[in-house]
Design an enzyme around this catalytic site. Structure first.
Site, PDB file in Angstrom:
ATOM      1  N   CYS A 229      36.972  39.494  46.541  1.00  0.00           N
ATOM      2  CA  CYS A 229      37.893  38.752  47.344  1.00  0.00           C
ATOM      3  C   CYS A 229      38.355  37.358  46.642  1.00  0.00           C
ATOM      4  O   CYS A 229      39.761  37.283  46.901  1.00  0.00           O
ATOM      5  CB  CYS A 229      37.221  38.484  48.742  1.00  0.00           C
ATOM      6  SG  CYS A 229      36.683  39.610  49.699  1.00  0.00           S
TER       7      CYS A 229
ATOM      8  N   CYS B  72      32.320  37.169  49.202  1.00  0.00           N
ATOM      9  CA  CYS B  72      32.444  38.456  48.554  1.00  0.00           C
ATOM     10  C   CYS B  72      33.493  38.053  47.384  1.00  0.00           C
ATOM     11  O   CYS B  72      34.376  37.332  47.116  1.00  0.00           O
ATOM     12  CB  CYS B  72      33.801  39.029  49.464  1.00  0.00           C
ATOM     13  SG  CYS B  72      34.627  40.631  48.399  1.00  0.00           S
TER      14      CYS B  72
END
Length: 320
Positions: free
Chosen positions: A89, A86
């Site tokens: 993230c 991600c």
């Protein structure tokens, strides 16, 4: 009504869905391997703040009950749902980790790799990552998704700590020891507020509009802009606006100015009733102008205000 700065927070709609609706106790340690589960973290004695060394912890399905649910009875726990693949993230997690370390134990960051611990993501019904959930007193209290800017995260955390201070002893203890979250002032809002305070409504309006040009969804700026416009109108109306409107019921602009003055004078029922009466006796563009003005006045108040709710019903009756 509120000061132009308002109190609108920019958290995701996810928070409303989560708050009080998730039973965290359903995700307990796996019974088949109790010896591998670390003991619950010691609760702070006499309100002492937890050590800052544990500000960031990795949580699994096996340790969730102890590290998140039980810990949240003493201090705020912020759960970060992330994954190695991600991209956002990787932007968000370092910010959360740094803020957790700075908090002095007021809150703890619990990082959850959703690939390795899918049941936790399923528990919260997370549709995307990163998703961040605040846990206090054993239940979700707020959440957001996506990689928000650091100032917004600081503001979000500050609001949570304020709201939970009296419920979670670890927060007060950490703040007494110099921990917590400082929420920096946004210079754009400071400029607008200073203009408003000195009565320069045009400058305040322009400042809020500049914010909205960049951030069209900024609810705080929207609310503040509405307040500024209303205050400018009410001051321009003049003290005799009500008398002028009463003397000439057919003067539409006079009725609008009088309603503004009545609302500003803590008589919103009178202002609402005045404009609803005008709606009843007008049509076409004139009626629409009055309706829009009235709805803008409603927006200055809490939507649950009984006076607003009654006026909305009366407006609907007048229109249909």
């Amino acid at each position: 009504m509120t000061h132009p700065r308002g109190s609108a927070s920019k958290t995701a709609a996810l928070s409303a869905a989560l708050s009080g609706a998730v039973d965290l106790s359903a995700l307990k340690a796996r019974a088949e391997a109790p010896q591998k589960q670390p003991p619950a973290p010691p609760r702070p004695a006499d309100g002492a703040a937890p050590a800052t060394a544990g500000a960031v912890i990795d949580v699994t399905e096996a340790t969730f009950q102890a590290e998140v649910v039980e810990r949240s009875l003493q201090q705020l726990v912020v759960v970060d749902l992330w994954a190695e693949w991600c991209g956002p993230c990787k932007q968000l997690s370092p910010v959360l980790e740094r803020l957790a370390a700075e908090s002095g134990g007021a809150w703890v960051l619990a990082k959850v790799d959703v690939d390795a611990n899918p049941r936790i993501a399923q528990l919260f019904g997370a549709q995307s990552i990163p998703t961040v959930i605040a846990i206090g007193g054993g239940q979700p209290v707020d959440a957001f998704s996506g990689a928000l800017p650091e100032p917004e995260i600081r503001k979000w955390l500050g609001s949570l700590l304020d709201a939970l201070r009296d419920r979670l002893p670890g927060i007060k203890a950490a703040e007494q020891n110099g921990g917590g979250v400082e929420v920096p002032e946004d210079p754009r809002f400071t400029e607008a507020e200073e203009a408003f305070e000195r009565g320069d409504f045009a400058a305040a309006q322009a400042a809020y509009e500049r914010i909205l040009d960049v951030e069209p969804a900024n609810e705080e700026a929207k609310t503040a802009l509405a307040q500024v416009k209303f205050t400018a109108r009410a001051e321009a109306a003049g003290p005799d606006a009500i008398a002028k409107a009463d003397a000439n019921p057919a003067d539409l602009d006079a009725q609008l100015a009088a309603a503004d003055l009545e609302v500003a004078g803590q008589q919103p029922e009178a202002g609402f009733a005045r404009l609803i009466a005008v709606v009843r006796r007008t049509a076409g563009d004139e009626r629409n102008k009055v309706r829009e003005h009235l709805v803008a006045l409603f927006d200055l108040f809490d939507s649950a205000d009984e006076r607003v709710m009654k006026a909305r019903r009366d407006l609907a009756s007048a229109l249909y």
